[in-house]
Design an enzyme around this catalytic site. Structure first.
Site, PDB file in Angstrom:
ATOM      1  CB  SER A   1      -0.847   0.070   1.277  1.00 45.62           C
ATOM      2  OG  SER A   1      -1.583  -1.080   1.447  1.00 45.62           O
TER       3      SER A   1
ATOM      4  CG  HIS B   1      -2.170  -0.663  -4.303  1.00 46.57           C
ATOM      5  ND1 HIS B   1      -2.389   0.660  -4.013  1.00 46.57           N
ATOM      6  CD2 HIS B   1      -2.575  -1.351  -3.203  1.00 46.57           C
ATOM      7  CE1 HIS B   1      -2.913   0.764  -2.800  1.00 46.57           C
ATOM      8  NE2 HIS B   1      -3.029  -0.443  -2.297  1.00 46.57           N
TER       9      HIS B   1
ATOM     10  CD  GLU C   1      -2.265   3.665  -6.680  1.00 45.09           C
ATOM     11  OE1 GLU C   1      -2.205   4.892  -6.724  1.00 45.09           O
ATOM     12  OE2 GLU C   1      -2.352   3.036  -5.604  1.00 45.09           O
TER      13      GLU C   1
ATOM     14  CG  ASN D   1      -3.274   4.165   0.470  1.00 47.50           C
ATOM     15  OD1 ASN D   1      -4.426   4.207   0.877  1.00 47.50           O
ATOM     16  ND2 ASN D   1      -2.682   3.036   0.124  1.00 47.50           N
TER      17      ASN D   1
HETATM   18  P1  NAD Z   1      -2.705  -9.708   6.280  1.00 49.51           P
HETATM   19  O1  NAD Z   1      -2.074  -9.436   7.593  1.00 49.51           O
HETATM   20  O2  NAD Z   1      -4.162 -10.016   6.218  1.00 49.51           O
HETATM   21  O3  NAD Z   1      -1.932 -10.938   5.556  1.00 49.51           O
HETATM   22  C1  NAD Z   1      -0.545 -11.007   5.455  1.00 49.51           C
HETATM   23  C2  NAD Z   1      -0.144 -12.473   5.298  1.00 49.51           C
HETATM   24  O4  NAD Z   1       1.258 -12.502   5.011  1.00 49.51           O
HETATM   25  C3  NAD Z   1      -0.359 -13.307   6.575  1.00 49.51           C
HETATM   26  O5  NAD Z   1      -1.153 -14.445   6.268  1.00 49.51           O
HETATM   27  C4  NAD Z   1       1.063 -13.716   6.967  1.00 49.51           C
HETATM   28  O6  NAD Z   1       1.139 -15.018   7.537  1.00 49.51           O
HETATM   29  C5  NAD Z   1       1.777 -13.682   5.603  1.00 49.51           C
HETATM   30  N1  NAD Z   1       3.226 -13.608   5.701  1.00 49.51           N
HETATM   31  C6  NAD Z   1       3.999 -12.948   6.610  1.00 49.51           C
HETATM   32  N2  NAD Z   1       5.305 -13.172   6.360  1.00 49.51           N
HETATM   33  C7  NAD Z   1       5.365 -13.974   5.252  1.00 49.51           C
HETATM   34  C8  NAD Z   1       6.439 -14.565   4.510  1.00 49.51           C
HETATM   35  N3  NAD Z   1       7.712 -14.357   4.856  1.00 49.51           N
HETATM   36  N4  NAD Z   1       6.127 -15.342   3.463  1.00 49.51           N
HETATM   37  C9  NAD Z   1       4.830 -15.568   3.126  1.00 49.51           C
HETATM   38  N5  NAD Z   1       3.774 -15.048   3.801  1.00 49.51           N
HETATM   39  C10 NAD Z   1       4.045 -14.262   4.840  1.00 49.51           C
HETATM   40  O7  NAD Z   1      -2.341  -8.455   5.354  1.00 49.51           O
HETATM   41  P2  NAD Z   1      -3.183  -7.839   4.137  1.00 49.51           P
HETATM   42  O8  NAD Z   1      -4.155  -6.840   4.654  1.00 49.51           O
HETATM   43  O9  NAD Z   1      -3.626  -8.958   3.239  1.00 49.51           O
HETATM   44  O10 NAD Z   1      -2.023  -6.982   3.419  1.00 49.51           O
HETATM   45  C11 NAD Z   1      -1.086  -7.599   2.562  1.00 49.51           C
HETATM   46  C12 NAD Z   1      -0.453  -6.536   1.680  1.00 49.51           C
HETATM   47  O11 NAD Z   1      -1.468  -5.907   0.906  1.00 49.51           O
HETATM   48  C13 NAD Z   1       0.240  -5.417   2.466  1.00 49.51           C
HETATM   49  O12 NAD Z   1       1.378  -5.016   1.748  1.00 49.51           O
HETATM   50  C14 NAD Z   1      -0.821  -4.313   2.480  1.00 49.51           C
HETATM   51  O13 NAD Z   1      -0.246  -3.022   2.592  1.00 49.51           O
HETATM   52  C15 NAD Z   1      -1.454  -4.500   1.118  1.00 49.51           C
HETATM   53  N6  NAD Z   1      -2.823  -3.995   0.968  1.00 49.51           N
HETATM   54  C16 NAD Z   1      -3.753  -4.174   1.946  1.00 49.51           C
HETATM   55  C17 NAD Z   1      -5.057  -3.690   1.758  1.00 49.51           C
HETATM   56  C18 NAD Z   1      -6.123  -3.895   2.812  1.00 49.51           C
HETATM   57  O14 NAD Z   1      -7.190  -3.258   2.709  1.00 49.51           O
HETATM   58  N7  NAD Z   1      -5.921  -4.758   3.790  1.00 49.51           N
HETATM   59  C19 NAD Z   1      -5.400  -3.047   0.550  1.00 49.51           C
HETATM   60  C20 NAD Z   1      -4.435  -2.912  -0.443  1.00 49.51           C
HETATM   61  C21 NAD Z   1      -3.141  -3.388  -0.230  1.00 49.51           C
END
Ligand code: NAD
Length: 297
Positions: free
Chosen positions: A119, A140, A152, A190
């Site tokens: 993000s 993104h 994005e 963002n």
């Molecule tokens: P989340 O916490 O729901 O999931 C993250 C996952 O990554 C977890 O299951 C964790 O076990 C796994 N993980 C951690 N270390 C790891 C590794 N070394 N290898 C493999 N897996 C690993 O997070 P999320 O909300 O899904 O966010 C993930 C990404 O997406 C982030 O970069 C976030 O900024 C981005 N993002 C999130 C949103 C949102 O609304 N939540 C929107 C757009 C982008």
């Protein structure tokens, strides 16, 4: 075609990204360090496919084909060994992403494109730890991924324009609408959204209006489907705080300083929907929007 896609991280975003690729004819390997996260992701994908089935937007055969196109792995090295594209959607922590991209660079085939769903973390910085910065890009997706149309696409400083073109075309093939932007803090989504959310929190913090009043003004007055405080809960208050810190550090402008109330709420573990309480309280099974008793005026 970028046939084999590995999705790294099976949380909120990773399961949606795997779902969308599998539904559009890709072979997907979903990788997570946690076996439990992988199991939960598969059951979420199945639940979401069932919802689409009940609405008549897919058939039983589509559902079966989608599920059979997804395999899982807890090994990053093995999980990306035959990837044409890797989409990383692991936890939003710089050190973690840099470590993951170093490993991806070692184990993904040389032709593979390495994309991040971050993000806010700099794509240029992520690319700098690989030996293929020209093949690293931001992809993104928005939450919930199967529903939201936008992707994005973030060009790092060294991203090859041919790679950008491939990712633009791929996004269209996934029935998404791609928008290409350059790699600066917060990208576009963002950089604009987070100051609005922060301003909504400041508006409450300074006593100008209550939580419901602020959200109602933005919903009914500006036609936003969700008020900014509810949206902050949905995104995760910790995620909002970390993006504001990236904007503040990156531009050095006071207007991006996170509201002290947001900092306090994150320190208190009130992270929004995922922790059960943020600006509102969330009771499993209930769709009622109830303002947190701590924030009632
Ligand atoms: P989340 O916490 O729901 O999931 C993250 C996952 O990554 C977890 O299951 C964790 O076990 C796994 N993980 C951690 N270390 C790891 C590794 N070394 N290898 C493999 N897996 C690993 O997070 P999320 O909300 O899904 O966010 C993930 C990404 O997406 C982030 O970069 C976030 O900024 C981005 N993002 C999130 C949103 C949102 O609304 N939540 C929107 C757009 C982008």
């Amino acid at each position: 075609m970028l046939k084999n896609v590995s999705v790294v991280g099976a949380g909120t975003m990773g399961n949606g990204i795997a779902h969308v690729f599998a539904m559009h004819g890709h072979q997907v390997t979903l990788v997570d360090v946690s076996e439990q996260a992988l199991e939960k992701a598969l059951s979420t994908i199945e639940k979401n496919l069932d919802r689409m089935l009940s609405k008549g937007s897919i058939t039983e055969a589509d559902k079966a084909a989608t599920l059979s196109s997804i395999q899982t792995s807890t090994s990053l090295a093995a999980g990306v060994g035959s990837a044409d594209l890797v989409v990383e959607a692991a936890t939003e922590r710089v050190e973690l992403k840099l470590k993951i991209f170093k490993t991806l660079d070692q184990h993904a085939p040389g032709h593979a494109i390495l994309a991040s769903n971050t993000s806010s973390i700099s794509i240029t910085k992520i690319a700098s730890v690989t030996n293929r910065p020209n093949r690293v890009i931001g992809m993104h997706f928005m939450n919930p991924v199967p529903v939201m149309k936008l992707v994005e696409i973030i060009n790092g400083y060294s991203t090859d324009p041919r790679v950008t073109e491939q990712i633009v075309q791929l996004s269209r093939d996934l029935s998404k609408v791609p928008v290409v932007v350059n790699d600066y803090p917060g990208f576009v989504a963002n950089r604009i959204l987070m100051p609005m959310i922060n301003e909504a929190i400041e508006t409450y913090f300074e006593g100008e209006a209550g939580v419901e009043e602020i959200d109602t003004v933005m919903k009914l007055g500006m036609a936003h489907p969700m008020g900014p405080l509810q949206l902050a809960d949905f995104i995760g208050l910790d995620v909002c705080l970390s993006i504001l810190q990236v904007l503040h550090d990156g531009y050095g402008r006071p207007k991006y300083a996170p509201c002290p109330l947001l900092v306090n709420m994150v320190q208190a573990g009130k992270l929004g929907v995922k922790s059960g309480e943020g600006f509102y309280v969330y009771t499993p099974g209930s769709k009622d929007l109830v303002v947190s008793p701590r924030l009632m005026r």
